[in-house]
Design a protein around this motif. Structure first.
Motif, PDB file in Angstrom:
ATOM      1  N   ILE A 149       0.844  -1.208   0.000  1.00  0.00           N
ATOM      2  CA  ILE A 149       0.000   0.000   0.000  1.00  0.00           C
ATOM      3  C   ILE A 149       0.877   1.255   0.000  1.00  0.00           C
ATOM      4  O   ILE A 149       0.632   2.202  -0.763  1.00  0.00           O
ATOM      5  CB  ILE A 149      -0.946  -0.010   1.215  1.00  0.00           C
ATOM      6  CG1 ILE A 149      -1.957  -1.167   1.088  1.00  0.00           C
ATOM      7  CG2 ILE A 149      -1.672   1.330   1.347  1.00  0.00           C
ATOM      8  CD1 ILE A 149      -2.807  -1.381   2.325  1.00  0.00           C
ATOM      9  N   ILE A 150       1.912   1.251   0.855  1.00  0.00           N
ATOM     10  CA  ILE A 150       2.811   2.420   0.899  1.00  0.00           C
ATOM     11  C   ILE A 150       3.538   2.567  -0.433  1.00  0.00           C
ATOM     12  O   ILE A 150       3.712   3.679  -0.955  1.00  0.00           O
ATOM     13  CB  ILE A 150       3.816   2.281   2.063  1.00  0.00           C
ATOM     14  CG1 ILE A 150       3.067   2.233   3.407  1.00  0.00           C
ATOM     15  CG2 ILE A 150       4.808   3.435   2.056  1.00  0.00           C
ATOM     16  CD1 ILE A 150       3.966   1.949   4.601  1.00  0.00           C
ATOM     17  N   ALA A 151       3.967   1.413  -1.005  1.00  0.00           N
ATOM     18  CA  ALA A 151       4.687   1.445  -2.289  1.00  0.00           C
ATOM     19  C   ALA A 151       3.812   2.019  -3.401  1.00  0.00           C
ATOM     20  O   ALA A 151       4.308   2.763  -4.266  1.00  0.00           O
ATOM     21  CB  ALA A 151       5.154   0.035  -2.644  1.00  0.00           C
ATOM     22  N   LEU A 152       2.526   1.700  -3.382  1.00  0.00           N
ATOM     23  CA  LEU A 152       1.621   2.234  -4.411  1.00  0.00           C
ATOM     24  C   LEU A 152       1.499   3.755  -4.306  1.00  0.00           C
ATOM     25  O   LEU A 152       1.426   4.454  -5.322  1.00  0.00           O
ATOM     26  CB  LEU A 152       0.238   1.583  -4.271  1.00  0.00           C
ATOM     27  CG  LEU A 152       0.126   0.129  -4.760  1.00  0.00           C
ATOM     28  CD1 LEU A 152      -1.241  -0.455  -4.380  1.00  0.00           C
ATOM     29  CD2 LEU A 152       0.308   0.078  -6.281  1.00  0.00           C
ATOM     30  N   PHE A 153       1.493   4.271  -3.090  1.00  0.00           N
ATOM     31  CA  PHE A 153       1.456   5.731  -2.926  1.00  0.00           C
ATOM     32  C   PHE A 153       2.737   6.362  -3.474  1.00  0.00           C
ATOM     33  O   PHE A 153       2.717   7.441  -4.067  1.00  0.00           O
ATOM     34  CB  PHE A 153       1.275   6.089  -1.443  1.00  0.00           C
ATOM     35  CG  PHE A 153      -0.151   6.089  -0.984  1.00  0.00           C
ATOM     36  CD1 PHE A 153      -0.977   7.179  -1.224  1.00  0.00           C
ATOM     37  CD2 PHE A 153      -0.676   4.997  -0.322  1.00  0.00           C
ATOM     38  CE1 PHE A 153      -2.291   7.176  -0.810  1.00  0.00           C
ATOM     39  CE2 PHE A 153      -1.986   4.990   0.101  1.00  0.00           C
ATOM     40  CZ  PHE A 153      -2.810   6.082  -0.139  1.00  0.00           C
ATOM     41  N   ILE A 154       3.869   5.679  -3.251  1.00  0.00           N
ATOM     42  CA  ILE A 154       5.159   6.239  -3.682  1.00  0.00           C
ATOM     43  C   ILE A 154       5.282   6.247  -5.206  1.00  0.00           C
ATOM     44  O   ILE A 154       5.755   7.228  -5.805  1.00  0.00           O
ATOM     45  CB  ILE A 154       6.317   5.453  -3.041  1.00  0.00           C
ATOM     46  CG1 ILE A 154       6.333   5.686  -1.527  1.00  0.00           C
ATOM     47  CG2 ILE A 154       7.666   5.860  -3.648  1.00  0.00           C
ATOM     48  CD1 ILE A 154       7.363   4.857  -0.793  1.00  0.00           C
TER      49      ILE A 154
ATOM     50  N   ILE B  19       4.781  -2.748  -9.481  1.00  0.00           N
ATOM     51  CA  ILE B  19       4.913  -3.328  -8.141  1.00  0.00           C
ATOM     52  C   ILE B  19       5.589  -4.694  -8.221  1.00  0.00           C
ATOM     53  O   ILE B  19       5.241  -5.541  -9.046  1.00  0.00           O
ATOM     54  CB  ILE B  19       3.527  -3.463  -7.476  1.00  0.00           C
ATOM     55  CG1 ILE B  19       2.971  -2.088  -7.136  1.00  0.00           C
ATOM     56  CG2 ILE B  19       3.594  -4.330  -6.223  1.00  0.00           C
ATOM     57  CD1 ILE B  19       3.734  -1.345  -6.071  1.00  0.00           C
ATOM     58  N   SER B  20       6.553  -4.929  -7.337  1.00  0.00           N
ATOM     59  CA  SER B  20       7.231  -6.216  -7.234  1.00  0.00           C
ATOM     60  C   SER B  20       6.931  -6.804  -5.857  1.00  0.00           C
ATOM     61  O   SER B  20       7.500  -6.369  -4.847  1.00  0.00           O
ATOM     62  CB  SER B  20       8.743  -6.044  -7.415  1.00  0.00           C
ATOM     63  OG  SER B  20       9.405  -7.268  -7.178  1.00  0.00           O
ATOM     64  N   LEU B  21       5.994  -7.784  -5.792  1.00  0.00           N
ATOM     65  CA  LEU B  21       5.599  -8.360  -4.510  1.00  0.00           C
ATOM     66  C   LEU B  21       6.746  -9.092  -3.827  1.00  0.00           C
ATOM     67  O   LEU B  21       6.751  -9.240  -2.605  1.00  0.00           O
ATOM     68  CB  LEU B  21       4.418  -9.319  -4.708  1.00  0.00           C
ATOM     69  CG  LEU B  21       3.099  -8.670  -5.159  1.00  0.00           C
ATOM     70  CD1 LEU B  21       2.035  -9.733  -5.372  1.00  0.00           C
ATOM     71  CD2 LEU B  21       2.620  -7.657  -4.134  1.00  0.00           C
ATOM     72  N   GLY B  22       7.727  -9.555  -4.619  1.00  0.00           N
ATOM     73  CA  GLY B  22       8.866 -10.238  -4.022  1.00  0.00           C
ATOM     74  C   GLY B  22       9.634  -9.354  -3.072  1.00  0.00           C
ATOM     75  O   GLY B  22      10.297  -9.841  -2.147  1.00  0.00           O
ATOM     76  N   GLY B  23       9.564  -8.031  -3.259  1.00  0.00           N
ATOM     77  CA  GLY B  23      10.270  -7.121  -2.363  1.00  0.00           C
ATOM     78  C   GLY B  23       9.711  -7.130  -0.957  1.00  0.00           C
ATOM     79  O   GLY B  23      10.388  -6.727  -0.007  1.00  0.00           O
TER      80      GLY B  23
ATOM     81  N   ILE C 116      11.243  -1.993   6.995  1.00  0.00           N
ATOM     82  CA  ILE C 116       9.992  -1.755   6.261  1.00  0.00           C
ATOM     83  C   ILE C 116      10.245  -0.804   5.094  1.00  0.00           C
ATOM     84  O   ILE C 116       9.746  -1.006   3.973  1.00  0.00           O
ATOM     85  CB  ILE C 116       8.911  -1.195   7.205  1.00  0.00           C
ATOM     86  CG1 ILE C 116       8.502  -2.239   8.243  1.00  0.00           C
ATOM     87  CG2 ILE C 116       7.682  -0.745   6.401  1.00  0.00           C
ATOM     88  CD1 ILE C 116       7.519  -1.734   9.277  1.00  0.00           C
ATOM     89  N   ALA C 117      11.064   0.237   5.348  1.00  0.00           N
ATOM     90  CA  ALA C 117      11.373   1.201   4.287  1.00  0.00           C
ATOM     91  C   ALA C 117      12.092   0.527   3.122  1.00  0.00           C
ATOM     92  O   ALA C 117      11.813   0.810   1.946  1.00  0.00           O
ATOM     93  CB  ALA C 117      12.211   2.346   4.852  1.00  0.00           C
ATOM     94  N   LEU C 118      13.019  -0.394   3.453  1.00  0.00           N
ATOM     95  CA  LEU C 118      13.740  -1.111   2.402  1.00  0.00           C
ATOM     96  C   LEU C 118      12.776  -1.981   1.583  1.00  0.00           C
ATOM     97  O   LEU C 118      12.853  -2.010   0.346  1.00  0.00           O
ATOM     98  CB  LEU C 118      14.837  -1.980   3.027  1.00  0.00           C
ATOM     99  CG  LEU C 118      15.650  -2.863   2.056  1.00  0.00           C
ATOM    100  CD1 LEU C 118      16.370  -1.976   1.025  1.00  0.00           C
ATOM    101  CD2 LEU C 118      16.629  -3.730   2.821  1.00  0.00           C
TER     102      LEU C 118
ATOM    103  N   THR D 114       9.661  -3.043  -3.285  1.00  0.00           N
ATOM    104  CA  THR D 114       8.340  -3.352  -3.850  1.00  0.00           C
ATOM    105  C   THR D 114       7.917  -2.297  -4.858  1.00  0.00           C
ATOM    106  O   THR D 114       7.329  -2.615  -5.907  1.00  0.00           O
ATOM    107  CB  THR D 114       7.288  -3.439  -2.719  1.00  0.00           C
ATOM    108  OG1 THR D 114       7.699  -4.418  -1.763  1.00  0.00           O
ATOM    109  CG2 THR D 114       5.928  -3.826  -3.267  1.00  0.00           C
ATOM    110  N   ALA D 115       8.215  -1.029  -4.551  1.00  0.00           N
ATOM    111  CA  ALA D 115       7.753   0.077  -5.409  1.00  0.00           C
ATOM    112  C   ALA D 115       8.568   0.191  -6.688  1.00  0.00           C
ATOM    113  O   ALA D 115       8.056   0.584  -7.744  1.00  0.00           O
ATOM    114  CB  ALA D 115       7.812   1.393  -4.636  1.00  0.00           C
TER     115      ALA D 115
END
Length: 549
Positions: A438-443, A451-455, A540-542, A547-548
């Motif tokens: 969710i955070i990655a989508l905002f970024i 989006i890369s779910l593996g991240g 989490i940031a990494l 992911t983003a």
């Protein structure tokens, strides 16, 4: 008479004192005078003792006989010249002897207002209004067997305390109430549920007992022990209050323990017409004409064990796992295997969480419904039986919950808000599982293709197993363990209110020791400022970055 037997009078002005559930004391609304519970009990005990002594002395003035059944033990009092040779209940031979007043003599009576002929017509009218029912067909040929009795009841008035919890919850909630007038049948040969269904009675007709009322009618003697009378009282009170609690808890799966502290306990006679033929049982209220009939058909109720409720959570969690692994790896076989392994893990954990202390078996309860003629009752006026304009209802004080707020015990309103809170828990659970995504989508500007779910694999490995468990243990269970508390406040005087009408609103409050949302947020912020919190935030940031992008 009803005023003398039931009411607690103010010692200052003599007006009826009303029971204050919050303060647990009788208080006069006119002058403010008060009466302690123990003082009220003593006064009523002395009053009833005087009536019993008077009735015992006058018993010898009437030519009455006592009949005791050699089979079921039923004891009837009737006029000396009445021919009673067999038991109305089991048809065995009866033993006749001269009646002598006993301590069981009632202190009050509600006289018959409905004649036997009128009672038969009321029962016949019920049968004609329900032609398709099996009970109607069997009752019509038996109407002449309807018999009238003055039945022994125990009339009780006093405070009630209730312990309530949802069957799978760990904590009891305490509630206070008040019993205005509950009548408990004290006869072993009569069906208590059928008699209860033909109530209530109009206490305006309550009279001081006199043996003259027995003339022409049979009077049943109390034949159940005190322990059984108390059990019946608490059972009736529990079922009366169940309606309130089921509405508040938004479920029927409740455990309720009631305890009555009687202030007024008085033996009374109530008029009843009764018919029993095998499984067929019917009664007519001898004062109001209300009919009650026990249904012949037996119904069943299935109680399910604790784990049935968790199956939905388990299936949702496994479906979520399967979807995530399919999106991340695109491998159907791998996703299925991972889901199977995690499913076994969930079952073990859920069994450990919920299996202790709860019923984990299926059980079937059987019951038969009680059919009635409805709320319409009758009264006698100028020799005629006419419909009442008002509806007679039991006077049941709504339960009051007391909680300690700011070191002061105050009355509060409970609100479990079950559906709303479950939806919120499910949404929060989904957010927690997909938080990095969710955070990655905002970024990345909601670029789903990028989006890369593996991240977020590490996050999924932690969140997917633990979030459903937390949802079940902390979330769903806490709905019933921690109701939301509200107090009445003037309209518009506070935030977070729920409109109640009448210029009042309900403001949410928190009992002492309960975590407020603001404090919970401060706790989370404090954890983030801790060195370990910095490491978690960095991880989490990494994952969000991987992911983003």
């Amino acid at each position: 008479m009803a005023k003398d037997i039931l009411n607690i009078s103010c010692p200052s002005c003599g007006a009826p004192a009303e029971f204050d559930i919050v303060r647990q004391i009788y208080a006069c609304r006119y002058c403010g005078g008060t009466v302690e519970l123990e003082k009220a009990k003593q006064d009523k005990a002395q009053f009833q003792a005087a009536i019993r002594k008077k009735n015992k002395e006058s018993a010898g003035k009437y030519p009455l006989m006592t009949t005791t059944c050699t089979g079921c033990g039923a004891t009837l009092v009737f006029e000396e010249n009445e021919a009673v040779t067999t038991c109305d209940f089991c048809e065995r031979k009866l033993v006749r002897k001269k009646f002598v007043g006993t301590e069981d003599v009632p202190t009050a009576v509600i006289p018959f207002a409905v004649t036997r002929k009128e009672a038969i017509e009321k029962l016949r009218a019920w049968c004609e209004a329900n032609p398709g029912k099996e009970e109607s067909g069997q009752l019509l040929p038996e109407l002449d067997n309807l018999s009238g009795y003055y039945l022994p009841y125990r009339m009780t008035r006093g405070p009630v305390s209730c312990e309530v919890r949802q069957n799978h919850a760990a904590k009891f909630s305490l509630a206070r109430g008040y019993l205005h007038d509950e009548f408990v049948n004290c006869s072993d040969q009569f069906d208590n549920l059928v008699l209860d269904a033909m109530e209530p009675y109009d206490l305006a007709d309550l009279k001081e007992f006199d043996y003259a009322y027995v003339a022409g009618q049979r009077m049943k003697i109390t034949d159940i022990p005190e322990k059984e009378a108390n059990r019946r009282l608490n059972e009736e009170v529990r079922e009366n209050y169940r309606v309130f609690f089921e509405k508040i808890w938004e479920t029927k799966a409740l455990s309720i323990i009631t305890k009555v502290d009687p202030v007024v306990t008085s033996p009374v006679l109530l008029p009843v017409y009764y018919l029993k033929k095998g499984d067929l049982i019917a009664a007519v209220n001898g004062q109001t004409g209300k009919v009650s009939v026990k249904e012949l058909k037996r119904h069943s109720y299935l109680s399910v064990p604790w784990w049935v409720g968790t199956i939905a959570v388990l299936l949702l969690a496994l479906g979520m796992v399967f979807g995530i692994t399919m999106l991340a790896a695109g491998n159907l076989a791998g996703a299925g295997f991972f889901r199977g392994v995690l499913g076994v893990f969930y079952l073990i954990v859920f069994a450990a969480m919920f299996g202790q202390g709860f019923d984990n078996k299926f059980s079937v309860s059987h019951y038969r419904n009680i059919l009635t003629s409805g709320e319409q009752t009758f009264r006698r006026e100028k020799g005629k039986l006419i419909p009442r304009d008002e509806v007679l209802k039991r006077k049941i004080a709504e339960p009051v919950f007391m909680e300690t707020v700011d070191k002061q015990e105050i009355p509060v309103t409970y609100a479990f808000q079950k559906k709303r809170r479950i939806v919120g828990i499910l949404i929060l659970g989904m957010v927690m599982v997909f938080l990095p995504v969710i955070i990655a989508l905002f970024i990345n500007g909601f670029n789903f293709a990028g989006i890369s779910l593996g991240g977020s694999a590490v996050w999924f490995c932690i969140a997917v197993p633990t979030v459903p468990i937390i949802m079940s243990q902390v979330g769903f269970q806490e709905i019933y363990n921690s109701p939301r508390l509200f107090v009445d406040v003037p309209d518009g005087s506070a935030t977070g209110e729920v409109a109640t009408g009448g210029g009042r609103k309900k403001k949410r409050v928190y009992k002492d020791g309960q975590t407020k949302p603001g404090k919970a947020l401060l706790t989370v912020l404090a954890m983030c400022l801790h060195p370990i919190g910095w490491i978690v935030i960095a991880v989490i940031a990494l994952m969000v970055y991987l992911t983003a992008f």
